[in-house]
Design an enzyme around this catalytic site. Sequence first.
Site, PDB file in Angstrom:
ATOM      1  CG  LEU A 122       9.038 -12.599  -8.271  1.00 37.36           C
ATOM      2  CD1 LEU A 122       9.853 -11.329  -8.076  1.00 37.36           C
ATOM      3  CD2 LEU A 122       8.180 -12.417  -9.672  1.00 37.36           C
ATOM      4  CB  SER A 173      11.063 -12.078  -4.452  1.00 41.53           C
ATOM      5  OG  SER A 173      12.119 -11.676  -5.084  1.00 41.53           O
ATOM      6  CB  CYS A 179      -0.881   0.040   1.110  1.00 39.67           C
ATOM      7  SG  CYS A 179      -1.929  -1.469   1.473  1.00 39.67           S
ATOM      8  CG  ASP A 182      -2.606  -8.066   7.627  1.00 40.40           C
ATOM      9  OD1 ASP A 182      -3.391  -8.088   6.688  1.00 40.40           O
ATOM     10  OD2 ASP A 182      -1.460  -7.784   7.377  1.00 40.40           O
ATOM     11  CB  ILE A 236      11.745 -11.076 -16.944  1.00 37.98           C
ATOM     12  CG1 ILE A 236      11.712 -10.108 -17.915  1.00 37.98           C
ATOM     13  CG2 ILE A 236      12.798 -10.676 -15.807  1.00 37.98           C
ATOM     14  CD1 ILE A 236      11.122  -8.987 -17.859  1.00 37.98           C
ATOM     15  CG  ASN A 296       3.317  -0.375   2.633  1.00 42.89           C
ATOM     16  OD1 ASN A 296       2.660  -1.204   2.131  1.00 42.89           O
ATOM     17  ND2 ASN A 296       4.592   0.014   2.339  1.00 42.89           N
ATOM     18  N   GLY A 297       1.942  -2.936   4.517  1.00 41.32           N
ATOM     19  CA  GLY A 297       2.637  -4.274   5.063  1.00 41.32           C
ATOM     20  C   GLY A 297       1.699  -5.291   5.368  1.00 41.32           C
ATOM     21  CD  GLU A 298       0.061  -8.137   3.601  1.00 42.69           C
ATOM     22  OE1 GLU A 298      -0.773  -8.521   4.251  1.00 42.69           O
ATOM     23  OE2 GLU A 298      -0.216  -7.394   2.487  1.00 42.69           O
ATOM     24  NE  ARG A 341      25.173  -1.774 -14.192  1.00 44.03           N
ATOM     25  CZ  ARG A 341      26.802  -2.279 -14.172  1.00 44.03           C
ATOM     26  NH1 ARG A 341      26.922  -3.325 -13.312  1.00 44.03           N
ATOM     27  NH2 ARG A 341      27.531  -1.418 -14.483  1.00 44.03           N
ATOM     28  CB  THR A 354      24.054  -2.587  -8.372  1.00 45.63           C
ATOM     29  OG1 THR A 354      23.889  -4.155  -8.745  1.00 45.63           O
ATOM     30  CG2 THR A 354      23.792  -2.179  -7.147  1.00 45.63           C
ATOM     31  NE  ARG A 384      -7.313  -3.264   1.687  1.00 43.74           N
ATOM     32  CZ  ARG A 384      -8.117  -3.908   1.970  1.00 43.74           C
ATOM     33  NH1 ARG A 384      -9.356  -3.810   1.377  1.00 43.74           N
ATOM     34  NH2 ARG A 384      -7.794  -5.152   2.701  1.00 43.74           N
ATOM     35  CG  LEU A 385      -1.793  -4.376  -3.386  1.00 40.41           C
ATOM     36  CD1 LEU A 385      -2.521  -4.429  -4.838  1.00 40.41           C
ATOM     37  CD2 LEU A 385      -0.416  -4.755  -3.630  1.00 40.41           C
ATOM     38  CB  ALA A 386      -7.404  -5.319  -1.358  1.00 39.76           C
ATOM     39  CB  VAL A 424      -5.006  -9.935   4.195  1.00 40.32           C
ATOM     40  CG1 VAL A 424      -5.912 -10.520   5.312  1.00 40.32           C
ATOM     41  CG2 VAL A 424      -3.680 -10.671   4.038  1.00 40.32           C
TER      42      VAL A 424
END
Length: 591
Positions: A231, A341, A2, A98, A267, A75-77, A319, A316, A50-52, A54
Amino acid sequence: MCGILAVLGVADVSRAKRSRIIELSRRLRHRGPDWSGIHCYEDCYLAHQRLAIVDPTSGDQPLYNEDKSVVVTVNGEIYNHEELKAKLKSHKFQTASDCEVIAHLYEEYGEGFMDMLDGMFAFVLLDTRDKSFIAARDAIGICPLYMGWGLDGSIWFSSEMKALSDDCERFISFPPGHVYSSKTGGLKRWYNPPWFSESIPSTPYDPLLLRQSFEKAIIKRLMTDVPFGVLLSGGLDSSLVASVVSRHLAEAKIAEQWGNKLHTFCIGLKGSPDLRAAKEVADYLGTVHHELHFTVQEGIDALEEVIYHIETYDVTTIRASTPMFLMSRKIKSLGVKMVLSGEGSDEIFGGYLYFHKAPNKKEFHEETCQKIKALHLYDCLRANKSTSAWGVEARVPFLDKNFINVAMDIDPEWKMIRRDLGRIEKWVLRNAFDDEEKPYLPKHILYRQKEQFSDGVGYSWIDGLKDHANEHISDSMMTNASFVYPENTPATKEAYYYRTIFEKFFPKNAARLTVPGGPSVACSTANAVKWDAAWSKNLDPSGRAALGVHDAAYEDALEKSPSSANPVSDNGFRQSLGEIIVKTVASATAV
């Protein structure tokens, strides 16, 4: 992920100010495209994008305690939220989010509850009863957070620099593992693990404990109500993540909603090392694998947008962020909102190829400690902002607090690269998952040589970036670089090129100072450059700059270097640029 923005103690409380804060919060909407919220109390504003992940239906933010006297934007879990809720029996929860537990923990324990949280987070909490507030960031800095000060005496907090850089006179990257309290008016470190002192541990290596700790870290991160994936670069770290998820997916709650078939994503440029290795791992694990391609030109075309989103001019990081940024866009188009990841393993276990030259276990251990402490400026920043640019959340199980404690408590003598004993980089991790009866991975993947993400996507990627920079930055520009950029003066044309883009978006000196500097070889700290005299003449963050260690090291340097013999070949291993050939033991990993 979020996006949060909090502005506290503003002088102007007009409707125009509220509109301005909403406008600035929209700069974070890529992080949270699912809903927007704002809470205004007198001269304090808490906004949220918000990125939903949970509780998508009822977990909109800001969140509150029962009587709404405590407000929090997060922002977080919080992976242990159900366990924490069980301790708060007298509290009534309004949502299944949560993150709501943070408001109730504050009510119950005051400001000293941070260490109870198991997760990744950045939050600001306002207590309207006395207008006090706290802001905190997770232990390692997985979630980004910036802190700024306005000329009117206001204090600002934001997930990304772009939401406060125009309106704050000064701003900094909020240090990980810290909490700011308005009652004391200062920052205090709440995260104090044993390894932080950098004293040398003496605990014997226990492969079973290490394996079990990592599997627990993976399982708790399967907490989601939306489609997810892994990933997969085909290197050790991401392959282990995919393997463990595959083993435990069927028993996780998420399988009931989304099925027990794991989706993996990779990728690279066509024909790159990562694509080949990732496909082999995916086939071995039976995942639904998505192989994504990009061209050097497509990556170059995205550079300005990448630098705007990741907010750094570190070479880096740019890149590696560019292919991750492109991949995240494809992932989001497939309806996936969360990915696991492999970041953090190389820092914990000394996986970068320059660790081959660590002179003793003391310097080895101190270097790993320093690398972990700096993750929020490099790999955590990349993984979070490259994915969040497209509304995708990245979770990093190697940076689980308990797993780090277990791994960093091992006597570093076990982590040292010992060719005479057949121990290559990250041997303790490889050995922990080297199960003959129920193999987690094919042997040659388990022992694949470390390949930094920006290298593994295709060696011509970095070469193409250097060529592109050479076309835009002249020799005379480099001659005057120290006058134009006295802070963190660019040492190469590539670095100069990235700096010009960064300065276009973030021209204030405070922005420049949020980016680290100093010499590096193959992602080392400045101190580790001293481990090999030859490296000081070949300073480059690519793994191929590890002369005499990387099997595809920069050829022109190798031809001149007396140390060009491959040190890993003592174990009968040689990996060519285009192939992986295993004889007895393989070399180290890709993230």
